[in-house]
Design a protein around this motif. Structure first.
Motif, mmCIF file in Angstrom:
data_model
loop_
_atom_site.group_PDB
_atom_site.id
_atom_site.type_symbol
_atom_site.label_atom_id
_atom_site.label_comp_id
_atom_site.label_asym_id
_atom_site.label_seq_id
_atom_site.Cartn_x
_atom_site.Cartn_y
_atom_site.Cartn_z
ATOM 1 N N LYS A 24 3.028 -7.344 -2.760
ATOM 2 C CA LYS A 24 2.408 -7.171 -4.224
ATOM 3 C C LYS A 24 1.748 -5.722 -4.871
ATOM 4 O O LYS A 24 1.369 -4.280 -4.298
ATOM 5 N N GLU A 25 1.576 -5.548 -6.299
ATOM 6 C CA GLU A 25 2.112 -4.360 -7.045
ATOM 7 C C GLU A 25 0.779 -4.318 -6.749
ATOM 8 O O GLU A 25 -0.076 -2.596 -6.571
ATOM 9 N N ASP A 38 5.626 -6.433 -8.998
ATOM 10 C CA ASP A 38 5.172 -6.980 -10.302
ATOM 11 C C ASP A 38 5.463 -8.603 -10.117
ATOM 12 O O ASP A 38 6.860 -8.092 -10.917
ATOM 13 N N ARG A 39 4.976 -9.102 -10.172
ATOM 14 C CA ARG A 39 5.448 -10.914 -10.074
ATOM 15 C C ARG A 39 5.353 -10.664 -11.954
ATOM 16 O O ARG A 39 6.430 -11.380 -12.506
ATOM 17 N N PRO A 78 6.665 -1.722 -4.221
ATOM 18 C CA PRO A 78 6.161 -2.980 -5.274
ATOM 19 C C PRO A 78 6.329 -3.560 -5.683
ATOM 20 O O PRO A 78 7.846 -3.816 -6.327
ATOM 21 N N ARG A 133 -2.001 -0.017 -6.041
ATOM 22 C CA ARG A 133 -3.198 0.578 -6.901
ATOM 23 C C ARG A 133 -4.372 1.142 -6.136
ATOM 24 O O ARG A 133 -5.007 1.364 -7.017
#
Length: 242
Positions: A69-70, A91-92, A89, A74
């Motif tokens: 998950k992104e 991003d949903r 990564p 971060r």
């Protein structure tokens, strides 16, 4: 391009495992191809699963690029490491970008690690599988490798405190032969085959696991159908929705 970060991170992980005195039972590493792309698809029961999945590729001298998950990218500590290790990564809100990134990695000869359940299973049973792993293997024309982990939830998982003491926890890992991923098949059909095979490997890993709960206070890591007190799948699904 030289891998300046990934190998040292693996070395640190192995040192940590030795310090924790983890006991590994890993079978099926011969199914990891020594070259070329592949999709490695595993169940997901703990926060450190990607580390243990990556271990299975080391006998073949391979590195695994995981889809994660992104938000992890971060984070001020994990982000630079994840990027340097060339993980992918997700991003949903823009999942197609991650899919294209993974496809490019596969076509360039990388192994891509995927958790088809998308999130940790709090019941420690298999949730439904997303079709992304199957679609990637079909479109890239690479092997789809099923894998199962057991015991990793005892170290660190959702809803429980980390237990990183010297507890001699066993970790059991099984890697299966490639699942048929014919491009002519519907991705859902391939996904069903994948999930069925991961289920078989998970049951084999559970049967081989050398310890059982020590008492009533140590049953949380066992699924309900095996006599443990982990949430039943329906209860765990409700927790996911919340």
């Amino acid at each position: 391009m030289a891998e300046l970060v990934y190998p040292p991170v693996i070395g640190i992980a192995r040192t940590m495992f030795k310090a924790l005195d983890l006991r590994f039972d890993i079978k099926g590493t011969e199914n990891i191809p020594p070259r070329g792309g592949a999709v490695l698809a595993s169940n997901h029961i703990g926060y450190l699963d990607f580390v243990f999945c990556g271990l299975t590729a080391r006998p073949a001298k391979r590195l695994v690029r995981f889809m994660a998950k992104e938000a992890v990218f971060r984070h001020r500590v994990s982000g630079p490491l994840m990027r340097a290790m060339k993980h992918i990564p997700v991003d949903r809100a823009a999942g197609m970008d991650a899919y294209r990134h993974a496809l490019k990695s596969l076509r360039s000869g990388e192994i891509v690690g995927v958790f088809p359940e998308a999130t940790i299973s709090e019941s420690f049973t298999l949730k439904s599988f997303k079709s992304g792993a199957a679609r990637l293997a079909q479109e890239a024309g690479v092997p789809l490798l099923p894998m199962a982990l057991w015991g990793t939830q005892r170290l660190w998982t959702k809803g429980h405190k980390r237990d990183m003491g010297r507890n001699h926890f066993p970790i059991t890992i099984r890697v299966g032969e490639p699942v048929e991923a014919d491009p002519a098949d519907h991705p859902d059909k391939v996904t069903d085959r994948l999930r069925s095979r991961v289920q078989e490997l998970l049951e084999a890993a559970q049967r081989a696991y050398p310890v059982r709960p020590k008492g009533p206070d140590d049953t949380w890591w066992m699924p309900a159908h095996l006599g443990g007190t982990a949430p039943a799948p329906r209860e765990a699904a409700a927790l996911d929705r919340r």
